[in-house]
Every structure is written in structure tokens, then in C-alpha cells.
Design a protein around this motif. Structure first.
Motif, PDB file in Angstrom:
ATOM      1  N   ALA A   1     -58.746  74.031  48.053  1.00 15.91           N
ATOM      2  CA  ALA A   1     -59.245  72.658  48.116  1.00 15.91           C
ATOM      3  C   ALA A   1     -58.275  71.822  48.943  1.00 15.91           C
ATOM      4  CB  ALA A   1     -59.387  72.076  46.711  1.00 15.91           C
ATOM      5  N   VAL A   2     -58.802  71.181  49.982  1.00 16.63           N
ATOM      6  CA  VAL A   2     -57.952  70.511  50.961  1.00 16.63           C
ATOM      7  C   VAL A   2     -58.440  69.096  51.207  1.00 16.63           C
ATOM      8  CG1 VAL A   2     -57.074  70.577  53.335  1.00 16.63           C
ATOM      9  CG2 VAL A   2     -57.477  72.722  52.095  1.00 16.63           C
ATOM     10  N   LEU A   3     -57.520  68.150  51.197  1.00 20.74           N
ATOM     11  CA  LEU A   3     -57.773  66.786  51.641  1.00 20.74           C
ATOM     12  C   LEU A   3     -57.107  66.629  52.996  1.00 20.74           C
ATOM     13  CD1 LEU A   3     -58.896  63.944  51.021  1.00 20.74           C
ATOM     14  CD2 LEU A   3     -56.661  63.399  50.028  1.00 20.74           C
TER      15      LEU A   3
ATOM     16  N   GLN B   1     -51.932  69.688  41.063  1.00 23.37           N
ATOM     17  CA  GLN B   1     -52.907  70.615  40.500  1.00 23.37           C
ATOM     18  C   GLN B   1     -53.448  71.604  41.531  1.00 23.37           C
ATOM     19  OE1 GLN B   1     -55.709  67.807  38.877  1.00 23.37           O
ATOM     20  NE2 GLN B   1     -54.580  67.564  36.954  1.00 23.37           N
ATOM     21  N   GLY B   2     -52.855  71.599  42.707  1.00 22.73           N
ATOM     22  CA  GLY B   2     -53.231  72.602  43.694  1.00 22.73           C
ATOM     23  C   GLY B   2     -54.029  72.119  44.878  1.00 22.73           C
ATOM     24  N   VAL B   3     -54.363  70.839  44.951  1.00 27.52           N
ATOM     25  CA  VAL B   3     -55.069  70.318  46.117  1.00 27.52           C
ATOM     26  C   VAL B   3     -54.074  70.165  47.265  1.00 27.52           C
ATOM     27  CG1 VAL B   3     -56.384  68.383  47.064  1.00 27.52           C
ATOM     28  CG2 VAL B   3     -56.784  69.146  44.711  1.00 27.52           C
ATOM     29  N   GLU B   4     -54.398  70.737  48.419  1.00 26.35           N
ATOM     30  CA  GLU B   4     -53.517  70.666  49.581  1.00 26.35           C
ATOM     31  C   GLU B   4     -53.748  69.363  50.336  1.00 26.35           C
ATOM     32  OE1 GLU B   4     -53.411  74.257  52.038  1.00 26.35           O
ATOM     33  OE2 GLU B   4     -54.524  75.278  50.446  1.00 26.35           O
ATOM     34  N   LEU B   5     -52.671  68.768  50.795  1.00 26.53           N
ATOM     35  CA  LEU B   5     -52.742  67.518  51.549  1.00 26.53           C
ATOM     36  C   LEU B   5     -52.297  67.783  52.983  1.00 26.53           C
ATOM     37  CD1 LEU B   5     -51.068  65.129  48.940  1.00 26.53           C
ATOM     38  CD2 LEU B   5     -53.491  65.752  49.131  1.00 26.53           C
ATOM     39  N   LEU B   6     -53.191  67.530  53.938  1.00 27.21           N
ATOM     40  CA  LEU B   6     -52.891  67.723  55.350  1.00 27.21           C
ATOM     41  C   LEU B   6     -53.198  66.434  56.103  1.00 27.21           C
ATOM     42  CD1 LEU B   6     -54.576  71.204  56.041  1.00 27.21           C
ATOM     43  CD2 LEU B   6     -52.201  70.768  55.370  1.00 27.21           C
TER      44      LEU B   6
END
Length: 251
Positions: A176-178, A210-215
Motif C-alpha cells: 500500500a503506497v501513498l 502500520q506499513g503504508v509506504e510514503l513516496l
């Protein structure tokens, strides 16, 4: 992504959310469609040079669309920023399909508008019905007085919902990526706007744990003799979830 042949003018005002009065360089005053539902904090600056896309489609109520604005910076430079939020996903999609986002390369077919958990996320990456990667894209144009970029530019309940959906997907084992698409040349880093939406900032910090990746990626604007002619997704920028800005003025 290539722009249609753009025409320059001066922004007079934006009003009723979707309308902008612009004085073209030839002296004509026109009403342009403003394709941005947000507050446009820091990019709605009357007196600045703007770029409009013309249309000869007689079915349209307005013949012009506001695409870009040129913003003077404290160092004397001029930064180009996009106000057309509808362009953002196309820019990102082109980069994903070409494998130019290294962290998300070789993950399979890029599918737009994935519906999951009662929400719609921007992209699903993967083949078949197995494990997938999900990407939600947010355009960033808010440059504050500290020179840093922040999102959102106003309270965003929808943005918080997207964060919760991403966290739920991460808990299920999906990627899951933002992805922040930074559409302002003066921004070199991104943080949640705790000074405008503290609930969103708290949620972003929580889902990152919680594991969400931030790019974050910059938009690279291409010019020809000073005229913007194209834009693509460029280099990675830093995301700092813990940065705060107590001041509520923007530039």
C-alpha cells in the motif's frame, strides 16, 4: 505528458471554485474553467502569470482551462505550479507504465481506479487476482513560509479515508503506497499539514507505522522558448511525516 498549445495571461481572480477571470496577453479578458476543487492555498495568487489551454469544442460552456501558474519565490526565481488536479494521475500513470518509479517497477499491469473497501484508489499494480500493490496519488502545491511542501491544503476527510483504506490493505499483506506528486517547482520535500488538518497528519503518521509506504516525486516541467509544453514525473523527494509548521501563512 504533452500540453496542448498554451496561452498566457494574468490571473485576475478565482471564484465559485470552478471559475477564473484572466486577462490574456493580447488584452482580452476571458473566463476559464478552474479544474481544482481544493482551497488552492498558495497557488491562487491574482496578478501572477498563468497558462490556459484553449478549446474549440462548441459543446463546452467555457473555451479555456486554467492549467498552470507562475509563482515568484523568495530567492527571486519563478516557480511553475500546476492547478489542474485532473492531470496528476495521467502524469503518474505514464511514469508507472514506463517503470520510472523505481520502487514500483516490475509489479505487473497498471490498472486505474481500483475499488477496494468501499473506496476508490488511483491505481492497482499486479496481474490476475492474486497479491497486488495499491497506489493512492495526491497532488502537492502548497509551499509554506518555511519553503517546505505540505498536504492537504485544507481539511480532507476523503484523504483520511484513503489512508485508512491503505492501512487495511497493508494489514492484509498487500503493498500500500501513498505517492505525493509534487506539482510545484519550488517544493523540495513533503510533510502532512498538521497546521491545517491535524487529524490527517496524525492518521498519516499512524498508517506509516502500520506499513503504508510514503513516496514523493517532483513534476519536471518542459519548456520551449519559455512556454510550458510538457510535464513528467521526475526525481524522488523526501517525505518527513514528523515535520510541523505552527505558522498559518503561505507563500
Amino acid at each position: 505528458m504533452r500540453y496542448p498549445e498554451l496561452v498566457s495571461g494574468t490571473l485576475l481572480r478565482r471564484y465559485k471554485r470552478f471559475l477564473a477571470d484572466v486577462r490574456l496577453d493580447d488584452g482580452r479578458e476571458v473566463v476559464a474553467h478552474c479544474p481544482n476543487t481544493g482551497s488552492m492555498r498558495a497557488v491562487n495568487v491574482p496578478g501572477c502569470r498563468v497558462w490556459l489551454a484553449p478549446s474549440d469544442d462548441r459543446r463546452r460552456k467555457l473555451a479555456w482551462t486554467w492549467e498552470l501558474i507562475e509563482l515568484p519565490q523568495p530567492d527571486g526565481e519563478i516557480a511553475l505550479a500546476s492547478v489542474h488536479t485532473g492531470r496528476t494521475n495521467r502524469i503518474v500513470e505514464e511514469a508507472l507504465a514506463a517503470g520510472r518509479v523505481e520502487e514500483l517497477a516490475d509489479l505487473g499491469t497498471v490498472k486505474r481506479e481500483a475499488r477496494v473497501a468501499g473506496a476508490r484508489l488511483d491505481f492497482r499494480l499486479g496481474d490476475g487476482e492474486g497479491e497486488a500493490s495499491y497506489v493512492e496519488v495526491k497532488q502537492v502545491t502548497l509551499r509554506e513560509v518555511d519553503g517546505h511542501g505540505y498536504f492537504p491544503d485544507a481539511v480532507s476527510e476523503r484523504g483520511r479515508k484513503h489512508l485508512e483504506v491503505l492501512a487495511g490493505l497493508a494489514a492484509q499483506g498487500h503493498r500500500a503506497v501513498l505517492l505525493f506528486c509534487v506539482a510545484h517547482e519550488g517544493i523540495r520535500g513533503v510533510s502532512p499539514a498538521a497546521h491545517l488538518d491535524p487529524a490527517y497528519a496524525a492518521a498519516l503518521r499512524r498508517v506509516a507505522d502500520q506499513g503504508v509506504e510514503l513516496l514523493a516525486r517532483e513534476c519536471r516541467f518542459e519548456r520551449d522558448a519559455g512556454r510550458p509544453v510538457g510535464v513528467s514525473l521526475g526525481e524522488a523527494l523526501a517525505v518527513d511525516p514528523g515535520r510541523d509548521l505552527p505558522v498559518q501563512r503561505s507563500i
